[in-house]
Scaffold this active site. Structure first.
Site, PDB file in Angstrom:
ATOM      1  N   ALA A   1      50.316  32.336  45.968  1.00 49.60           N
ATOM      2  CA  ALA A   1      49.150  31.552  46.376  1.00 49.60           C
ATOM      3  C   ALA A   1      49.499  30.072  46.428  1.00 49.60           C
ATOM      4  O   ALA A   1      49.489  29.376  45.409  1.00 49.60           O
ATOM      5  CB  ALA A   1      47.998  31.809  45.408  1.00 49.60           C
TER       6      ALA A   1
ATOM      7  N   SER B   1      49.782  22.982  55.085  1.00 48.54           N
ATOM      8  CA  SER B   1      51.108  22.430  55.378  1.00 48.54           C
ATOM      9  C   SER B   1      51.540  21.417  54.321  1.00 48.54           C
ATOM     10  O   SER B   1      52.712  21.350  53.958  1.00 48.54           O
ATOM     11  CB  SER B   1      51.092  21.736  56.743  1.00 48.54           C
TER      12      SER B   1
ATOM     13  N   GLU C   1      62.080  33.587  53.104  1.00 53.73           N
ATOM     14  CA  GLU C   1      60.776  33.943  53.675  1.00 53.73           C
ATOM     15  C   GLU C   1      60.814  33.763  55.191  1.00 53.73           C
ATOM     16  O   GLU C   1      60.378  34.631  55.953  1.00 53.73           O
ATOM     17  CB  GLU C   1      59.685  33.050  53.060  1.00 53.73           C
TER      18      GLU C   1
ATOM     19  N   GLN D   1      50.588  41.412  79.977  1.00 53.74           N
ATOM     20  CA  GLN D   1      50.320  41.210  81.404  1.00 53.74           C
ATOM     21  C   GLN D   1      50.834  42.391  82.228  1.00 53.74           C
ATOM     22  O   GLN D   1      50.153  42.887  83.126  1.00 53.74           O
ATOM     23  CB  GLN D   1      50.989  39.900  81.865  1.00 53.74           C
TER      24      GLN D   1
HETATM   25  C1  LIG Z   1      47.261  36.021  57.919  1.00 54.11           C
HETATM   26  C2  LIG Z   1      47.698  34.884  57.052  1.00 54.11           C
HETATM   27  C3  LIG Z   1      48.419  35.151  55.900  1.00 54.11           C
HETATM   28  C4  LIG Z   1      48.795  34.104  55.058  1.00 54.11           C
HETATM   29  N1  LIG Z   1      49.423  34.383  53.866  1.00 54.11           N
HETATM   30  C5  LIG Z   1      49.601  33.390  52.967  1.00 54.11           C
HETATM   31  C6  LIG Z   1      50.063  33.673  51.646  1.00 54.11           C
HETATM   32  O1  LIG Z   1      50.353  34.820  51.293  1.00 54.11           O
HETATM   33  N2  LIG Z   1      50.176  32.645  50.774  1.00 54.11           N
HETATM   34  C7  LIG Z   1      49.869  31.364  51.115  1.00 54.11           C
HETATM   35  O2  LIG Z   1      49.979  30.491  50.272  1.00 54.11           O
HETATM   36  N3  LIG Z   1      49.430  31.054  52.359  1.00 54.11           N
HETATM   37  C8  LIG Z   1      49.280  32.041  53.283  1.00 54.11           C
HETATM   38  N4  LIG Z   1      48.805  31.745  54.536  1.00 54.11           N
HETATM   39  C9  LIG Z   1      48.484  30.369  54.860  1.00 54.11           C
HETATM   40  C10 LIG Z   1      49.462  29.714  55.821  1.00 54.11           C
HETATM   41  O3  LIG Z   1      50.717  29.551  55.226  1.00 54.11           O
HETATM   42  C11 LIG Z   1      48.833  28.387  56.270  1.00 54.11           C
HETATM   43  O4  LIG Z   1      47.730  28.710  57.096  1.00 54.11           O
HETATM   44  C12 LIG Z   1      49.806  27.491  56.987  1.00 54.11           C
HETATM   45  O5  LIG Z   1      50.784  27.006  56.114  1.00 54.11           O
HETATM   46  C13 LIG Z   1      49.103  26.296  57.662  1.00 54.11           C
HETATM   47  O6  LIG Z   1      48.268  25.643  56.774  1.00 54.11           O
HETATM   48  P1  LIG Z   1      46.752  25.309  57.212  1.00 54.11           P
HETATM   49  O7  LIG Z   1      46.138  26.577  57.665  1.00 54.11           O
HETATM   50  O8  LIG Z   1      46.113  24.576  56.104  1.00 54.11           O
HETATM   51  O9  LIG Z   1      46.910  24.379  58.468  1.00 54.11           O
HETATM   52  P2  LIG Z   1      47.071  22.781  58.453  1.00 54.11           P
HETATM   53  O10 LIG Z   1      48.114  22.386  57.500  1.00 54.11           O
HETATM   54  O11 LIG Z   1      45.720  22.184  58.320  1.00 54.11           O
HETATM   55  O12 LIG Z   1      47.610  22.531  59.930  1.00 54.11           O
HETATM   56  C14 LIG Z   1      46.755  22.515  61.074  1.00 54.11           C
HETATM   57  C15 LIG Z   1      47.605  22.117  62.284  1.00 54.11           C
HETATM   58  O13 LIG Z   1      48.159  20.812  62.069  1.00 54.11           O
HETATM   59  C16 LIG Z   1      49.560  20.870  62.213  1.00 54.11           C
HETATM   60  N5  LIG Z   1      50.201  19.926  61.297  1.00 54.11           N
HETATM   61  C17 LIG Z   1      49.991  19.791  59.963  1.00 54.11           C
HETATM   62  N6  LIG Z   1      50.779  18.834  59.468  1.00 54.11           N
HETATM   63  C18 LIG Z   1      51.513  18.354  60.503  1.00 54.11           C
HETATM   64  C19 LIG Z   1      52.514  17.345  60.634  1.00 54.11           C
HETATM   65  N7  LIG Z   1      52.933  16.639  59.585  1.00 54.11           N
HETATM   66  N8  LIG Z   1      53.043  17.123  61.858  1.00 54.11           N
HETATM   67  C20 LIG Z   1      52.642  17.833  62.925  1.00 54.11           C
HETATM   68  N9  LIG Z   1      51.698  18.790  62.871  1.00 54.11           N
HETATM   69  C21 LIG Z   1      51.145  19.049  61.672  1.00 54.11           C
HETATM   70  C22 LIG Z   1      49.942  22.296  61.880  1.00 54.11           C
HETATM   71  O14 LIG Z   1      51.201  22.638  62.430  1.00 54.11           O
HETATM   72  C23 LIG Z   1      48.791  23.057  62.511  1.00 54.11           C
HETATM   73  O15 LIG Z   1      49.034  23.215  63.873  1.00 54.11           O
HETATM   74  C24 LIG Z   1      48.479  32.774  55.409  1.00 54.11           C
HETATM   75  C25 LIG Z   1      47.782  32.506  56.595  1.00 54.11           C
HETATM   76  C26 LIG Z   1      47.370  33.535  57.394  1.00 54.11           C
HETATM   77  C27 LIG Z   1      46.568  33.214  58.621  1.00 54.11           C
END
Ligand SMILES: Cc1cc2nc3c(=O)[nH]c(=O)nc-3n(C[C@H](O)[C@H](O)[C@H](O)COP(=O)(O)OP(=O)(O)OC[C@H]3O[C@@H](n4cnc5c(N)ncnc54)[C@H](O)[C@@H]3O)c2cc1C
Length: 381
Positions: free
Chosen positions: A125, A133, A243, A337
């Site tokens: 988690a 991110s 990973e 497609q």
């Molecule tokens: C099905 C699924 C399974 C998952 N499993 C896990 C899990 O087991 N454990 C866990 O901890 N997480 C898990 N995740 C979470 C996943 O790792 C995160 O969704 C991912 O890291 C992105 O974080 P966020 O959703 O907060 O997006 P954000 O960080 O808010 O990013 C939103 C957008 O902004 C962009 N962005 C952010 N920072 C920058 C930057 N510095 N420069 C350019 N672009 C940027 C991103 O690339 C993205 O396009 C899972 C997600 C899903 C959908």
């Protein structure tokens, strides 16, 4: 065709066993599990009996102590069959290695055998509602209080979130600090104050349980700190290449299967009185996809070889994840497609894979974050 050289005869024998098991024990039930939002927990125990969980764990802790190629084979077979609900990769390739690599002797004795048998399902988690991110800015806290850490906060999008018995939680033991304040805790999901949210409804990977987790004054015994206090961010950086390689391996295996489904389909399907395979557009599309796929297969296999030798660096692993998942999504879109309207129907594996694959560019670090890692490496002094 370029023969693969990463696997030996024993690997391939293992592949046959995994494939037969999945064809009999998982594929016939997967559609129902998609409706249920999770796979049957018994599948984990059966996989444990077969030796499919955590094959890398040392013999001293009841494991088979096999190389990463065995993990890769399991990932490939799951993705080849489109069994996206099975969260063994998260457990075997991602979460359990933290215990193997950073756990104390007591933690290894306590948890590893049960992780191998499927009695314990793990999750990791990291992500929170407010940060994904930017992991240095997690807001979940674990504040030392005598012999315990008191855990507060919430996580979201956690794979295996419903099945999980043991969760590696990324939390700030020193909220004043950034990366240096991050620690990892092994948190027993049955502790008071630990609550699992609802199983999240996703666009794809519908049989995989993905959940929010809530921590309300959870008292985690201090001996369940994983590794050193404040070292969590370093451990995350060290483990993420495996990973990301795992994600890339699954992407290419799924792309190979999808291309084959499409070749089979275009041979059968007729339009204007002839098979759609006879149209030059179909042949050109398939030729382009197959060519790129061949190049990527060779690259990913080479990354796997480097990983066997513990030489896969963070930037190359990021390239593998970026290229393989971008390509997987491109290929699936083209293949949908070529299937026409049937490609949009859930009963067709191509449709399910198309929906399942989209998240590959988002989790394990988004593909934009992969570019940041690669760019920083190129520009470092
Ligand atoms: C099905 C699924 C399974 C998952 N499993 C896990 C899990 O087991 N454990 C866990 O901890 N997480 C898990 N995740 C979470 C996943 O790792 C995160 O969704 C991912 O890291 C992105 O974080 P966020 O959703 O907060 O997006 P954000 O960080 O808010 O990013 C939103 C957008 O902004 C962009 N962005 C952010 N920072 C920058 C930057 N510095 N420069 C350019 N672009 C940027 C991103 O690339 C993205 O396009 C899972 C997600 C899903 C959908």
């Amino acid at each position: 065709m370029i023969p693969r050289t990463v696997f030996n005869a024993e690997h391939e024998q293992f592949r046959d066993t995994v494939r037969k098991f999945l064809e009999n024990e998982a594929a016939p039930f997967h559609a129902q599990w998609e409706k249920d939002g999770q796979v049957d927990r018994a599948l984990w125990n059966k996989a444990g009996e077969m030796g499919f969980l955590c094959p890398q764990v040392p013999e001293a802790y009841g494991g088979l102590e096999l190389d990463f190629g065995y993990n890769a084979i399991i990932d490939e077979e799951i993705c080849r069959l489109g069994l996206s609900g099975i969260g063994w990769g998260l457990h075997s390739d991602i979460a359990v290695p933290y215990i193997v690599n950073y756990g104390t002797e007591e933690q290894k004795q306590k948890y590893l055998a049960k992780c191998i048998s499927g009695e314990i399902v793990t999750a990791i988690a990291m992500t929170e509602p407010g940060t994904g991110s930017d992991l240095q800015n997690v807001r979940t806290t674990a504040i030392r209080d005598g012999d315990h850490y008191v855990l507060n906060g919430s996580k979201t999008f956690i794979t295996n979130g419903q099945h999980a018995d043991l969760v590696i939680v990324v939390a700030k033991t020193n909220p004043e600090e950034g990366a240096g304040g991050v620690s990892l805790l092994l948190v027993d999901a049955s502790l008071p104050g630990f609550k699992k949210g609802t199983n999240l409804e996703k666009v794809g990977m519908k049989a995989q349980d993905t959940s929010e987790l809530f921590f309300d004054d959870v008292r985690v015994p201090a001996e369940d700190l994983l590794g050193g206090e404040g070292q969590g961010f370093i451990y995350l950086m060290q483990e993420l290449p495996q990973e990301r390689l795992g994600v890339a391996i699954g992407a290419i295996a799924n792309a190979e299967a999808a291309l084959q489904w499409t070749v089979d389909y275009v041979r059968e399907r007729k339009a204007f009185g002839r098979p759609i395979a006879s149209f030059q557009n179909t042949q050109f599309k398939l030729a382009e996809l197959s060519s790129e796929l061949t190049a990527l297969r060779v690259f990913i296999d080479r990354c796997m070889e480097l990983h066997y030798e513990k030489k896969l660096d963070i930037s190359t692993a990021a390239k593998a994840k970026l290229l393989a998942t971008d390509f997987q999504c491109k290929l699936l879109d083209e293949c949908v497609q070529l299937h026409g309207g049937y490609g949009y129907m859930w009963e067709y594996p191509i449709a399910r894979s198309w929906a399942d694959a989209r998240v590959q560019r988002i989790y394990a670090g988004t593909n934009e974050i992969m570019k940041l890692i690669i760019g920083r490496d190129l520009l470092k002094d």
